[in-house]
Design an enzyme around this catalytic site. Sequence first.
Site, PDB file in Angstrom:
ATOM      1  N   LYS A   1       3.843   1.831  15.932  1.00 13.47           N
ATOM      2  CA  LYS A   1       4.914   1.689  14.950  1.00 13.47           C
ATOM      3  C   LYS A   1       4.875   2.829  13.934  1.00 13.47           C
ATOM      4  O   LYS A   1       5.892   3.398  13.577  1.00 13.47           O
ATOM      5  CB  LYS A   1       4.751   0.356  14.231  1.00 13.47           C
ATOM      6  CG  LYS A   1       5.839   0.025  13.230  1.00 13.47           C
ATOM      7  CD  LYS A   1       5.498  -1.291  12.524  1.00 13.47           C
ATOM      8  CE  LYS A   1       6.505  -1.635  11.440  1.00 13.47           C
ATOM      9  NZ  LYS A   1       6.031  -2.727  10.574  1.00 13.47           N
ATOM     10  N   GLN A   2       3.707   3.096  13.434  1.00 13.47           N
ATOM     11  CA  GLN A   2       3.593   4.170  12.450  1.00 13.47           C
ATOM     12  C   GLN A   2       2.194   4.759  12.549  1.00 13.47           C
ATOM     13  O   GLN A   2       1.280   4.137  13.068  1.00 13.47           O
ATOM     14  CB  GLN A   2       3.849   3.658  11.045  1.00 13.47           C
ATOM     15  CG  GLN A   2       2.749   2.803  10.447  1.00 13.47           C
ATOM     16  CD  GLN A   2       3.090   2.324   9.049  1.00 13.47           C
ATOM     17  OE1 GLN A   2       3.682   1.274   8.875  1.00 13.47           O
ATOM     18  NE2 GLN A   2       2.725   3.096   8.044  1.00 13.47           N
TER      19      GLN A   2
ATOM     20  N   GLU B   1       1.272  -1.756  12.849  1.00 11.51           N
ATOM     21  CA  GLU B   1       1.383  -3.221  12.884  1.00 11.51           C
ATOM     22  C   GLU B   1       1.877  -3.744  14.231  1.00 11.51           C
ATOM     23  O   GLU B   1       2.097  -4.942  14.368  1.00 11.51           O
ATOM     24  CB  GLU B   1       2.307  -3.692  11.744  1.00 11.51           C
ATOM     25  CG  GLU B   1       1.685  -3.489  10.374  1.00 11.51           C
ATOM     26  CD  GLU B   1       2.661  -3.783   9.226  1.00 11.51           C
ATOM     27  OE1 GLU B   1       3.868  -3.535   9.406  1.00 11.51           O
ATOM     28  OE2 GLU B   1       2.203  -4.237   8.158  1.00 11.51           O
TER      29      GLU B   1
ATOM     30  N   TRP C   1       0.832  -1.224   0.000  1.00 13.23           N
ATOM     31  CA  TRP C   1       0.000   0.000   0.000  1.00 13.23           C
ATOM     32  C   TRP C   1       0.857   1.260   0.000  1.00 13.23           C
ATOM     33  O   TRP C   1       0.357   2.359  -0.202  1.00 13.23           O
ATOM     34  CB  TRP C   1      -1.008  -0.017   1.151  1.00 13.23           C
ATOM     35  CG  TRP C   1      -0.441   0.241   2.537  1.00 13.23           C
ATOM     36  CD1 TRP C   1       0.469  -0.527   3.186  1.00 13.23           C
ATOM     37  CD2 TRP C   1      -0.753   1.327   3.425  1.00 13.23           C
ATOM     38  NE1 TRP C   1       0.743   0.004   4.431  1.00 13.23           N
ATOM     39  CE2 TRP C   1       0.008   1.133   4.609  1.00 13.23           C
ATOM     40  CE3 TRP C   1      -1.600   2.430   3.350  1.00 13.23           C
ATOM     41  CZ2 TRP C   1      -0.059   2.015   5.698  1.00 13.23           C
ATOM     42  CZ3 TRP C   1      -1.665   3.303   4.429  1.00 13.23           C
ATOM     43  CH2 TRP C   1      -0.894   3.098   5.586  1.00 13.23           C
ATOM     44  N   ASP C   2       2.160   1.085   0.218  1.00 15.38           N
ATOM     45  CA  ASP C   2       3.102   2.195   0.126  1.00 15.38           C
ATOM     46  C   ASP C   2       2.875   3.006  -1.151  1.00 15.38           C
ATOM     47  O   ASP C   2       2.991   4.238  -1.160  1.00 15.38           O
ATOM     48  CB  ASP C   2       4.544   1.669   0.048  1.00 15.38           C
ATOM     49  CG  ASP C   2       4.938   0.790   1.217  1.00 15.38           C
ATOM     50  OD1 ASP C   2       4.039   0.236   1.864  1.00 15.38           O
ATOM     51  OD2 ASP C   2       6.143   0.641   1.443  1.00 15.38           O
TER      52      ASP C   2
END
Lengths: 770, 770
Positions: free
Chosen positions: B599-600, B487, B357-358
């Site tokens: 994480k993000q 994640e 999905w980046d």
Amino acid sequence: MNQYLRIDEWAIVEEGFDAHTHELSESIFSIGNGYMGQRANFEEAYSGSSLSGSYMAGVYYPDKTRVGWWKNGYPDYFAKVLNSTNWIGIGVEIDGVPLDLHKVKVHDFVRTLHMKEGYLSRRFTATLEEGKEVEIDAIRFVSKKRQEIGAIRYSIKPLNFSGSIRLTPYLDGDVVNKDSNYDEKFWLEVSRGTNDTSAHLTVKTKKLDFHVTSVMEYCVTKNGQVLPIEPERNEREKFVSHTFSVDTAAGEELVLYKYAANVTSRNYGLGQLLPTAEKLVQEAKTAGFASLLQEQTDAWADVWKEGDIVIEGDPSAQQAIRFNIFQLNQTYSGEDDRLNIGPKGFTGEKYGGSTYWDTEAYCVPFYLSTHDPSISRNLLIYRYKHLEKAKENARKLGFTKGALYPMVTMNGEECHNEWEITFEEIHRNGAIAHAIFNYVNYTGDKAYLGQYGLEVLVEISRFWEERVHLSAMKDKYVMLGVTGPNEYENNVNNNWYTNRIAVWTLEYTLESLNYLSTEEPDRYRELTERLRLTEEETGKWKDIIDRMYYPTDEERGIFLQQDGFLDKEIIPVRELAAENLPINQKWSWDRILRSCYIKQADVLQGLYFLSDRYDRETKKRNFDFYEPLTVHESSLSPCVHAILACELGYQEKAYEMYLRTARLDLDNYNNDTEDGCHITSMAGTWMAVVHGFGGLRVTNGRLVLNPVVPAQWSAFSFRVVFRGARLKVTAKADAIEIVNETDIPADLSVCGNEGTLEPHGTWKQERVLV
Amino acid sequence: MNQYLRIDEWAIVEEGFDAHTHELSESIFSIGNGYMGQRANFEEAYSGSSLSGSYMAGVYYPDKTRVGWWKNGYPDYFAKVLNSTNWIGIGVEIDGVPLDLHKVKVHDFVRTLHMKEGYLSRRFTATLEEGKEVEIDAIRFVSKKRQEIGAIRYSIKPLNFSGSIRLTPYLDGDVVNKDSNYDEKFWLEVSRGTNDTSAHLTVKTKKLDFHVTSVMEYCVTKNGQVLPIEPERNEREKFVSHTFSVDTAAGEELVLYKYAANVTSRNYGLGQLLPTAEKLVQEAKTAGFASLLQEQTDAWADVWKEGDIVIEGDPSAQQAIRFNIFQLNQTYSGEDDRLNIGPKGFTGEKYGGSTYWDTEAYCVPFYLSTHDPSISRNLLIYRYKHLEKAKENARKLGFTKGALYPMVTMNGEECHNEWEITFEEIHRNGAIAHAIFNYVNYTGDKAYLGQYGLEVLVEISRFWEERVHLSAMKDKYVMLGVTGPNEYENNVNNNWYTNRIAVWTLEYTLESLNYLSTEEPDRYRELTERLRLTEEETGKWKDIIDRMYYPTDEERGIFLQQDGFLDKEIIPVRELAAENLPINQKWSWDRILRSCYIKQADVLQGLYFLSDRYDRETKKRNFDFYEPLTVHESSLSPCVHAILACELGYQEKAYEMYLRTARLDLDNYNNDTEDGCHITSMAGTWMAVVHGFGGLRVTNGRLVLNPVVPAQWSAFSFRVVFRGARLKVTAKADAIEIVNETDIPADLSVCGNEGTLEPHGTWKQERVLV
């Protein structure tokens, strides 16, 4: 589901040979003696599908693990029980043609597992080329009395021809594991040799250096007369054999008696392996096959005397329950506290032969009731000996104290690597604590607490202490990120069962500490000093006991399996179309996880374990809610439901649940018995009968019995040992009889009537529904 | 962290050779042209550690997958970009001794990536045995204009001796992938051959039958004069070479010009491969190295003209941002709608070179602003072409309708197998929908909706419709069992971001349907009929929009990342002792999952994507809560935080976040760049500058700019293309200047001032803080 075996109350009988069910039969007809085991592979060559399995208890291999995406904390290896030296092999050639049941016509094939006597037999007639007919009659067993010894009587009778029969008894260490992660072979040769009538082979594992020495001896008779033999002796890497030919006329019977001793470096120094095995095999040969077989029959008679169950009016159920008891006794004999019970025992490789929580949750109750307490005590000491490893395991996951026992282990180290199981299915710690309670409660051996039990309890309690935390939101202790017994949920918060068994551990640990401080103050002082147990710690435990959060639904009056369970779509299993089942084969993992369906007892497991803490109505509400959502896709599930159903008076449900495990392997219910029998679930079946229909509990040092006889049976009886007494309990629809077969009195509570059953006395009462 | 490269605004420069950083440099100095790519491996032999990588876009292998415990729904393979024929190889022997930088003394080593011109150079002096000194000067590039062509100029100059130099230009197809799951090689030879001054090799993949034909041509000069060569021609399986020796005196320069054409069966019929490659390589040789290099410089000048960023007062930041823009342009050129952008581009094997999905979340914005709209449109069409596979994927997981795009893919099929990612990280579907919005909003190309976009939107909406269900408890729609962008949480319920992007998809789909029904009624009718779109469906979508459940905390006024988030122990990252970081290396997965650490960007990702739906205060409250809990252990995380921080006026935080990605590879911040550069996160860095410091948005067809200049910079400027106009935006602390470099006017909104910037006009205004 494949019902191909003849019903017989004391034997498993396969009539007619079918290559398609051969691997299944190889599992079912396995033999074992707790020290070693052997799948029902043929002695002679077989070119069809077969899973060779010859296992030595405790000899395992740390196979490189297979994983797509590594997570921190994963173990480096997956331990597996090893397929080791094939000691049963006998090459058979008739007039130069190898006998191979995959290539000849087979008639009158009968394979029988003689459960009463503890041996395997196989008899058949083969039609070879040119119409030659030969009759084979093979018997073998692994000795219960002489644990290292296996013996075979292999009889060959040409029926309608005279010819040359060439036999090759051998030892073959060049064997594989089907489940080798990288198709690697695990054995190296150490030494080999052949003598006049014997051959020996020593192999060792590539890692961990387990040595196994096998020595074979044999003799040959024709029509009962010993023949002088001058064999060729052959050797190659990891293989030794003798070969000889005998001319045999039609109607003559040629018999090869093969004896093998298998010894391992687990029990002997390397220098002692060969001499010991040679001595043992010579003694066996000297005793002779008939005498060894009589020893075997006697040894199994003792087993049945302590643990038989008789079911009247249902031969199929009778056969099944004996098969389960038989396999459990073949798997674990309890003398060696370094051993444990793999889910497949000695009947296959699956699950690596390692130890799971199955032992504590299902097997300990069986051994408690059917054997001397020293046997189940050894199962507990196995975990005691792994305490340091369990502490290391907790450190590895980042805990500063306490012990987390592994989910799957061979030597105390974790060797499973699915994060949702390995790291999260921590309720196993509770089962290990509960087995200590179970043992002490059943046997009355409170000394065990001071000797071993409390140390384990304290370290497990410390783990729980660190694993929970106070939720600022709830002002209660919570436990996040766990997987409960129902593995169809992963990474949930506040699994009721886990929270409950954690608190129960703390309660029992405190209670046991209190007992020790009163009854064994010196030991108490010594232990608490060594463990540096502080009041701050026990104070924290009390606080957790007082303030644990339990998810509940007030409206339904039930405990919630986990936070948010009621957000799921709740549709009973019975409303699912049949093509959806079993969901573990028909549905994606995604769909399973999101569904409300329960693989195995979870909240109900807690209500079974902690039965005396919950009233009948509470159990009923929870059972009525969770049972319809349970798919029982673990072989460990139905027994708990059967027991609760009995207690709640749901007799039909109880019998339905009992049926789901009783003949699981015999009827290949899950279509996977070719991988091995479901050994640990067999203990569950026993529990369904004895704890379920028998209503057996132990309360305040008294054996409680509340038998109910399923409508399908006319009566059933079981034997249990309880605090030295051996009792035979017989339940009929209208009456209960208990006979004390020993010199030791037993305190009983039978359907509410308390009393003491004197030595050799009989207790009779009419059955009253409670 | 390893800062070993010289700062230069237009080049990456390594001075001095260190074998320990060689693999790292092999990644950083990679060259590529969107069609093929090449790690900075040496032409000559190198016996030290090296990761060979020669990649052809779209040529991949479905490697057998590695998994310990299978789950239903897992894919059968993991696709990986293939290391393919080594076309750069030149064996060099000097007086019979192979040149090998691992074995000789190296001086004055300089490796340079010339970003402005698009080529790699390497220059050094080696001291051989007996003190012989030789100077090497190698230049190579893969042509942007002639995509199949790679060219090398390899110069050798003996400095203090005369000797025989033996050269072996070769093609080697016998190559491996380091990440081969079972150490398997993936290539088979199809054909090979050698001619007078050329050699050719065709190999194909063992599965999927991708053919790659490589043809090499070369010529040799001494002191600029072409030498006649009579080479030995050698062949072996998957290998062809020419070998010749030249006597060379001290001070003479021997130059080998090697040209290679690499063509694949993705673009040509099998019969055309060799003739095409031969023709292409002949044309290249005829044009000559100098002319090819000039073409290359011209092509890269065009790239910089559209997408350069200039940072004044910070050469390190200047170098970093150019490196990121350079690598993105090397990775994806956008002509081929079957290609996409792997997280490592052509710089390594990790992540299999597949699409994540980046692309939609990070790369599309970059290409939208720096290239013709056709480029980002092709990225969208890539997903359109995979729609059928995405529908199959949803069926495989048990959905009766709709499309679930894969988490990782090469051809539209899922090829990742961690259940918590593959099955649960479904927010990727939302990003794919949002990229359609993004494209249409930026370019104004509403026709795309009717042509391709709506079909994708409808199928994604159908997926969401089936993936949610009405919770009887909440009387709201819920979404259970997901993994959000963070994640470090798995299998959570009601991830706010996923619920929100799902509802946003439904909203945008309905809005787009509405647009089409009004503006393109024929297409609307045709499409809705073909898709069998019913009012019942759109009605259900509206109901979901109205009644979706969003976890929130009223007290704090924030959206909750998921149900139960506040049950965690909330401790800001800054209070963790340094030895805990990064937690993905220091903590067990268990501990990570239970922690509050992010994480993000997760909730914040939603506030960035759906920026115009939330007011500043809402963003601020959520940022203030989540930013302190975010560990940014994904390279994709800091850019979103940087952009929000800019918007909220947190300039220091924005700059801190910018620094975390800007030099991620150049300084090997995560200690993993030897596996390849973080290509997709480079787009995030660009976003941090242009969307963050530049404040670029598109609202109502107007390019919105709100630049803020970090205190560490004196000024910065960037070029963007917007609806045909190319604009150069320059921001200083006190002034903003925008120059329209084209003939097309642009509608702007600069720090709140709206207007139209005429062709070749300049917009100047004082900077006003908003």
